[in-house]
Design a protein around this motif. Structure first.
Motif, PDB file in Angstrom:
ATOM      1  N   MET A   1       0.839  -1.168   0.000  1.00  0.00           N
ATOM      2  CA  MET A   1       0.000   0.000   0.000  1.00  0.00           C
ATOM      3  C   MET A   1       0.890   1.240   0.000  1.00  0.00           C
ATOM      4  SD  MET A   1      -2.816   1.242   2.784  1.00  0.00           S
ATOM      5  CE  MET A   1      -2.944  -0.422   3.290  1.00  0.00           C
ATOM      6  N   LEU A   2       0.491   2.240  -0.755  1.00  0.00           N
ATOM      7  CA  LEU A   2       1.255   3.481  -0.817  1.00  0.00           C
ATOM      8  C   LEU A   2       1.201   4.226   0.513  1.00  0.00           C
ATOM      9  CD1 LEU A   2       0.118   4.870  -4.294  1.00  0.00           C
ATOM     10  CD2 LEU A   2       2.256   3.708  -3.742  1.00  0.00           C
ATOM     11  N   ALA A   3       2.324   4.812   0.873  1.00  0.00           N
ATOM     12  CA  ALA A   3       2.392   5.582   2.115  1.00  0.00           C
ATOM     13  C   ALA A   3       1.713   6.944   1.976  1.00  0.00           C
ATOM     14  CB  ALA A   3       3.849   5.780   2.541  1.00  0.00           C
ATOM     15  N   LEU A   4       1.652   7.477   0.770  1.00  0.00           N
ATOM     16  CA  LEU A   4       1.111   8.814   0.519  1.00  0.00           C
ATOM     17  C   LEU A   4       1.860   9.846   1.360  1.00  0.00           C
ATOM     18  CD1 LEU A   4      -2.721   8.058   0.424  1.00  0.00           C
ATOM     19  CD2 LEU A   4      -1.139   8.131  -1.500  1.00  0.00           C
ATOM     20  N   ARG A   5       3.131   9.979   1.072  1.00  0.00           N
ATOM     21  CA  ARG A   5       3.969  10.923   1.820  1.00  0.00           C
ATOM     22  C   ARG A   5       3.424  12.347   1.688  1.00  0.00           C
ATOM     23  NH1 ARG A   5       9.698   8.456  -0.203  1.00  0.00           N
ATOM     24  NH2 ARG A   5       9.549   6.491   0.935  1.00  0.00           N
ATOM     25  N   PRO A   6       3.601  13.162   2.724  1.00  0.00           N
ATOM     26  CA  PRO A   6       2.909  14.455   2.795  1.00  0.00           C
ATOM     27  C   PRO A   6       3.605  15.641   2.132  1.00  0.00           C
ATOM     28  CG  PRO A   6       4.040  14.060   4.849  1.00  0.00           C
ATOM     29  CD  PRO A   6       4.236  12.822   4.003  1.00  0.00           C
TER      30      PRO A   6
END
Length: 88
Positions: A1-6
């Protein structure tokens, strides 16, 4: 799953989970569209892979699997020249 970095790891621009400006490579190095296109010509400076638009996780799924809050900023030479040494 992608971490979706901020954030963009070059200019540190905020990239919320629903941002259409986020670009990632296969290792999930994360950049804003401006840095990906104008600084790196669509190529990840870390692995040499293609930078593509990061998919958006639907809000209901974000509740179950939230985005990462860990900010990553790396001192890539073009980023330092563009943003100054304090940005690295």
């Amino acid at each position: 799953m992608l971490a979706l970095r901020p954030n963009c790891e070059c200019c540190d621009r905020d990239l919320p989970p629903d941002s259409r400006l986020a670009r990632i490579c296969t290792y999930e190095c994360t950049f804003c569209a401006d840095c990906a296109d104008d600084v790196f010509d669509g190529i990840c400076p870390n692995c040499g892979g293609e930078l593509v638009r990061r998919p958006i996780r639907p809000p209901a799924m974000l509740e179950r699997d939230p985005a990462s809050t860990e900010r990553v900023v790396k001192p890539h030479a073009p980023c330092v020249r563009q943003n100054g040494p304090e940005a690295a």
